[in-house]
Design a protein around this motif. Structure first.
Motif, PDB file in Angstrom:
ATOM      1  N   VAL A 145      12.434  -1.850 -16.185  1.00  0.00           N
ATOM      2  CA  VAL A 145      11.304  -0.939 -15.985  1.00  0.00           C
ATOM      3  C   VAL A 145      10.768  -0.503 -17.341  1.00  0.00           C
ATOM      4  CG1 VAL A 145      10.540   1.239 -14.954  1.00  0.00           C
ATOM      5  CG2 VAL A 145      12.367  -0.074 -13.854  1.00  0.00           C
ATOM      6  N   SER A 146       9.447  -0.549 -17.502  1.00  0.00           N
ATOM      7  CA  SER A 146       8.790   0.056 -18.666  1.00  0.00           C
ATOM      8  C   SER A 146       7.921   1.183 -18.152  1.00  0.00           C
ATOM      9  CB  SER A 146       7.906  -0.959 -19.392  1.00  0.00           C
ATOM     10  OG  SER A 146       8.695  -2.002 -19.906  1.00  0.00           O
ATOM     11  N   SER A 147       8.049   2.349 -18.774  1.00  0.00           N
ATOM     12  CA  SER A 147       7.165   3.478 -18.446  1.00  0.00           C
ATOM     13  C   SER A 147       6.366   3.803 -19.700  1.00  0.00           C
ATOM     14  CB  SER A 147       7.982   4.693 -17.989  1.00  0.00           C
ATOM     15  OG  SER A 147       8.938   5.060 -18.966  1.00  0.00           O
ATOM     16  N   ARG A 148       5.077   4.043 -19.515  1.00  0.00           N
ATOM     17  CA  ARG A 148       4.217   4.394 -20.655  1.00  0.00           C
ATOM     18  C   ARG A 148       3.251   5.496 -20.225  1.00  0.00           C
ATOM     19  NH1 ARG A 148       7.530   1.584 -22.445  1.00  0.00           N
ATOM     20  NH2 ARG A 148       7.345  -0.325 -23.709  1.00  0.00           N
ATOM     21  N   TYR A 149       3.042   6.473 -21.122  1.00  0.00           N
ATOM     22  CA  TYR A 149       2.010   7.472 -20.850  1.00  0.00           C
ATOM     23  C   TYR A 149       0.649   6.782 -20.848  1.00  0.00           C
ATOM     24  CZ  TYR A 149       5.306  11.342 -21.518  1.00  0.00           C
ATOM     25  OH  TYR A 149       6.345  12.215 -21.389  1.00  0.00           O
ATOM     26  N   VAL A 150      -0.170   7.151 -19.863  1.00  0.00           N
ATOM     27  CA  VAL A 150      -1.520   6.575 -19.781  1.00  0.00           C
ATOM     28  C   VAL A 150      -2.527   7.718 -19.655  1.00  0.00           C
ATOM     29  CG1 VAL A 150      -0.714   4.411 -18.761  1.00  0.00           C
ATOM     30  CG2 VAL A 150      -1.414   6.293 -17.249  1.00  0.00           C
ATOM     31  N   LEU A 157       2.306   8.778 -16.179  1.00  0.00           N
ATOM     32  CA  LEU A 157       2.884   7.489 -16.560  1.00  0.00           C
ATOM     33  C   LEU A 157       2.303   6.348 -15.739  1.00  0.00           C
ATOM     34  CD1 LEU A 157       6.672   8.513 -16.637  1.00  0.00           C
ATOM     35  CD2 LEU A 157       5.219   8.090 -18.631  1.00  0.00           C
ATOM     36  N   GLY A 158       2.329   5.164 -16.325  1.00  0.00           N
ATOM     37  CA  GLY A 158       2.174   3.921 -15.589  1.00  0.00           C
ATOM     38  C   GLY A 158       3.511   3.218 -15.685  1.00  0.00           C
ATOM     39  N   PHE A 159       3.765   2.280 -14.775  1.00  0.00           N
ATOM     40  CA  PHE A 159       5.048   1.578 -14.766  1.00  0.00           C
ATOM     41  C   PHE A 159       4.839   0.074 -14.637  1.00  0.00           C
ATOM     42  CE2 PHE A 159       5.994   5.768 -12.894  1.00  0.00           C
ATOM     43  CZ  PHE A 159       7.066   6.164 -13.684  1.00  0.00           C
ATOM     44  N   ARG A 160       5.778  -0.651 -15.237  1.00  0.00           N
ATOM     45  CA  ARG A 160       5.849  -2.097 -15.015  1.00  0.00           C
ATOM     46  C   ARG A 160       7.291  -2.421 -14.639  1.00  0.00           C
ATOM     47  NH1 ARG A 160       3.020  -6.767 -18.346  1.00  0.00           N
ATOM     48  NH2 ARG A 160       4.305  -8.564 -17.882  1.00  0.00           N
ATOM     49  N   VAL A 161       7.472  -3.098 -13.528  1.00  0.00           N
ATOM     50  CA  VAL A 161       8.809  -3.484 -13.069  1.00  0.00           C
ATOM     51  C   VAL A 161       8.886  -5.006 -13.092  1.00  0.00           C
ATOM     52  CG1 VAL A 161      10.448  -3.427 -11.149  1.00  0.00           C
ATOM     53  CG2 VAL A 161       8.988  -1.438 -11.589  1.00  0.00           C
ATOM     54  N   GLY A 187      -0.473   1.760 -24.608  1.00  0.00           N
ATOM     55  CA  GLY A 187       0.598   1.825 -23.599  1.00  0.00           C
ATOM     56  C   GLY A 187       0.188   1.117 -22.318  1.00  0.00           C
ATOM     57  N   ALA A 188      -1.029   1.374 -21.877  1.00  0.00           N
ATOM     58  CA  ALA A 188      -1.523   0.741 -20.643  1.00  0.00           C
ATOM     59  C   ALA A 188      -1.601  -0.770 -20.828  1.00  0.00           C
ATOM     60  CB  ALA A 188      -2.888   1.322 -20.284  1.00  0.00           C
ATOM     61  N   ARG A 189      -2.027  -1.195 -22.015  1.00  0.00           N
ATOM     62  CA  ARG A 189      -2.143  -2.639 -22.277  1.00  0.00           C
ATOM     63  C   ARG A 189      -0.773  -3.321 -22.213  1.00  0.00           C
ATOM     64  NH1 ARG A 189      -6.037  -5.969 -24.685  1.00  0.00           N
ATOM     65  NH2 ARG A 189      -7.342  -4.169 -25.158  1.00  0.00           N
ATOM     66  N   GLU A 190       0.239  -2.636 -22.776  1.00  0.00           N
ATOM     67  CA  GLU A 190       1.601  -3.197 -22.729  1.00  0.00           C
ATOM     68  C   GLU A 190       2.047  -3.428 -21.286  1.00  0.00           C
ATOM     69  OE1 GLU A 190       4.945  -1.517 -25.102  1.00  0.00           O
ATOM     70  OE2 GLU A 190       3.347  -0.309 -25.992  1.00  0.00           O
TER      71      GLU A 190
END
Ligand SMILES: [Zn+2]
Ligand SMILES: [Zn+2]
Length: 280
Positions: A145-150, A157-161, A187-190
């Protein structure tokens, strides 16, 4: 393979009526399953109640919530999540660390108690565990899981699983730039780069955005731009405005799909999607 099910797809407030029946009226809640892994649910909107019905009664139920932020439309389903009535349930909630230092647990205990709710959250039988995260990378079993402030209104946060080479990105509430040209926060781009399924805020039309450009959301056009710029394989338009009729939403999604290099659909309550990589 990751399986994604939409339980609530609206933004802002639940809605009901003949003109929203097809896409559904519950607020943000999406579950993600992978064989042998702990189930994950994105957000705790009113759609959570329907996810709860599906899993209620599972012995020693253990699930993880990745919570983008604390706005009502993303949290109001929590006290109606039936598995919380059972002492063999463990529910872990990962939520954005607050800049004022208040803990997420403290904020939920403050919110779910009389006189705003009849039963204090601490009296629910389940074990509820809170984790505070920011720009972090962590694992839940084999899921990465990656969490980044957006950008939104307040810490969000946004998340990528990801599992092996398959990934799902959840950007439910995302403020598009208010200036002339489109840009994307690092962060959103990542989170979005080359993802297999992007679930993205698409609350407004371009026309509506001119009036509501500081409300924290995105247009259909911006969601499409993010998907194309980040070479996303599939885009799910999400966080539909509560005033958007089925007819208007279908037309809008059709327009985006015709002009977008990425495969596009409007998220619909009850719909399940299997996510695999393009090369699979
Ligand atoms: Zn929202
Ligand atoms: Zn919000």
């Amino acid at each position: 393979m990751l399986n994604v099910t939409f339980h609530g797809v609206r933004g802002s407030t639940p809605c009901h009526g003949d003109d929203t029946r097809h896409f559904g009226g519950n607020t943000s809640c999406v579950s993600l399953r992978a064989a042998g892994e702990i189930p994950i649910v994105f957000d705790l909107g009113t759609g959570l109640r329907y996810y709860g019905r599906q899993v209620n009664g599972t012995k020693d139920f253990h699930a993880v919530c990745l919570l983008t932020h604390l706005h009502y439309d993303h949290t109001m389903g929590l006290p109606f999540f039936e598995p919380l009535l059972h002492s063999d349930t463990t529910f872990e909630i990962y939520a954005p660390r607050q800049p004022d230092g208040r803990s997420i647990k403290e904020l939920f205990l403050e919110k779910i108690k009389p006189p705003m709710f009849p039963v204090p959250l601490e009296q629910f039988a389940a074990r509820i565990v809170f984790h505070e995260v920011g720009d972090d990378d962590f694992s839940i079993g084999n899921l990465r899981v990656s969490s980044r402030y957006v950008p939104h209104v307040g810490p969000t946060l946004g998340f990528r699983v990801s599992l092996a080479d398959v990934s799902v990105t959840y950007l439910s509430d995302h403020q598009q730039p208010t200036g002339e040209s489109y840009t994307l926060a690092d962060g959103a781009r990542e989170l979005c780069d080359d993802t297999d399924l992007l679930i993205h805020d698409a609350q407004f039309t371009d026309e509506e955005f001119t009036e509501k450009c500081t409300w924290g959301h995105s247009t259909y056009s911006y969601a499409r731009w993010v998907a194309e710029t980040c070479r996303v394989k599939r885009l799910a338009l999400f966080h539909h405005d509560p005033s958007r009729s089925d007819e208007a939403l279908s037309a809008m999604a059709g327009d985006v799909a015709r002009s977008c290099a990425t495969s596009v659909f409007a998220a619909r309550e009850g719909e399940s999607v299997d996510v695999v990589t393009c090369s699979a």
